[in-house]
Design an enzyme around this catalytic site. Structure first.
Site, PDB file in Angstrom:
ATOM      1  N   LYS A 145      21.721   9.886  23.123  1.00  0.00           N
ATOM      2  CA  LYS A 145      21.044  11.531  22.879  1.00  0.00           C
ATOM      3  C   LYS A 145      22.057  12.057  21.848  1.00  0.00           C
ATOM      4  O   LYS A 145      21.889  12.570  20.751  1.00  0.00           O
ATOM      5  CB  LYS A 145      20.990  12.091  24.034  1.00  0.00           C
ATOM      6  N   GLN A 204      20.535  15.521  32.602  1.00  0.00           N
ATOM      7  CA  GLN A 204      20.287  14.194  32.700  1.00  0.00           C
ATOM      8  C   GLN A 204      19.890  13.979  33.993  1.00  0.00           C
ATOM      9  O   GLN A 204      20.712  14.292  34.989  1.00  0.00           O
ATOM     10  CB  GLN A 204      21.355  13.314  32.273  1.00  0.00           C
ATOM     11  N   ASP A 236      13.491  19.240  27.303  1.00  0.00           N
ATOM     12  CA  ASP A 236      12.707  18.225  28.228  1.00  0.00           C
ATOM     13  C   ASP A 236      11.329  18.462  28.607  1.00  0.00           C
ATOM     14  O   ASP A 236      10.655  17.929  29.071  1.00  0.00           O
ATOM     15  CB  ASP A 236      13.623  17.925  29.468  1.00  0.00           C
TER      16      ASP A 236
END
Ligand code: NDP
Length: 317
Positions: free
Chosen positions: A61, A105, A128
């Site tokens: 990422k 994460q 997200d």
């Protein structure tokens, strides 16, 4: 769709190519943003512990940010971090004006209250799309930040001109990060949507009705010939590791030799939730693993970070 010596072969949907196209579009828009407003988006990636898979995901990422011109910060916390320590970091990122996107994460170590952390992220920075406000907006069909993998799947269907409106779409798996949101997006696009899970009766009988079949269950090569309607569009989301030679031979058919070389080099080879050799023979279009939606997830994260920056700073889009 093509045939080789009279044998049907599904058209492969190329996620890598599409991911490159999306990243190119995003980098063009970021260059324009820099020129017009003298600023670029910033993404904060938070990682707790040293799970090797999470490390690879976060590294990819951050690399993608560098490639498209997004500024990034990597916050690596010790595996013993407490919920309150992580919440304090999220709060400070929420209040920092220059941060546009916050990515925590997952999975988090077991001592951390994952829901509390997800709910602590400012919904405007929730790239997200996991915050209940963004989940609610999606369920209501309102615009907002949408989870990256489901958004990538819709992009893939659109770029290959798969007709969604009116299609029978079946999603196998009902997780918060893939199954449920992709079902919502398909419904928004006027598909007739069925969601299956581990308690579904006669799974093959249900999935065989689907013009579009999306599988996200985390079971290596589980979906085979008997689950697939001939000519259907099949999207494999699963990411599983195979480390036994016999399994590799069983699943990969003519591709087995190449996969065995990967196995020897890395100790495992990736497989999705679909039996690839059977899918290619039955489906009309097939998004395989690797090379399908995995790379799109990162590309969509770049797009979400740009979108969050544009919305939060009220810039022209
Ligand atoms: P979860 O593990 O959170 O959920 C799995 C779902 O599959 C559950 O709803 C479960 O049903 C269902 N399921 C499990 N076994 C069966 C079965 N035999 N028949 C029918 N349904 C079943 O999954 P995720 O969505 O997090 O991940 C799914 C897969 O996708 C994983 O391999 C993961 O690695 C991969 N993934 C890939 C991403 C990418 O970027 N490409 C991103 C995210 C995930 P129930 O609810 O009844 O338990």
């Amino acid at each position: 769709m093509s045939t080789e010596q009279g044998k049907h072969k599904a058209e492969l949907l190329d996620g890598a190519l599409l991911a490159d196209e999306i990243k190119l579009e995003v980098s063009g828009q970021i260059a324009e943003m820099r020129q017009r407003y003298g600023t670029v988006p910033t993404l904060a990636a938070v990682q707790v512990g040293d799970d090797p898979a999470s490390e690879v995901y976060v590294r990819n990422k951050i690399r993608a940010c560098e490639a498209v011109g997004i500024r990034s910060e990597h916050h690596a916390l010790a595996a013993v971090t407490s919920t309150s320590e992580l919440l304090a970091l999220v709060q400070s990122l929420n209040t920092r004006e220059e941060i546009d996107g916050i990515l925590v994460q997952l999975p988090l170590p077991s001592q951390i209250d994952e829901s509390a952390v997800i709910e602590a992220v400012d919904p405007a920075k929730d790239v997200d799309g996991f915050h209940p406000i963004n989940v609610g907006r999606l369920a209501m069909g309102h615009p907002g930040l949408v989870p990256c993998t489901p958004a990538g799947i819709i992009e893939l269907l659109d770029r290959y001109q798969v007709q969604i409106s009116g299609a029978n779409a079946c999603v196998v798996g009902r997780s918060q990060i893939v199954g449920r949101p992709v079902a919502q997006l398909l419904l928004q696009r006027d598909a007739t949507v069925t969601i299956c899970h581990s308690k579904t009766r006669d799974l093959p009988g249900v999935t065989r009705q689907a013009d579009i079949l999306i599988v996200a269950i985390g079971r290596a090569g589980f979906v085979g010939r008997e689950h697939i309607k001939p000519g259907a569009t099949l999207i494999d989301v699963g990411m599983n590791r195979l480390s036994a030679e016999d399994d590799v031979r069983r699943f990969f058919g003519s591709e087995a030799e190449r996969r065995l070389q990967v196995l020897e080099k890395r100790g495992y080879t990736l497989i999705g939730d679909v039996n690839p050799a059977e899918a290619i023979e039955v489906a009309g279009r097939f998004s395989p693993v690797p090379g399908g939606v995995g790379l799109l997830t990162v590309a969509m994260l770049m797009r979400n970070t740009l979108k969050a920056a544009q919305l939060r700073r009220a810039l022209d889009q």
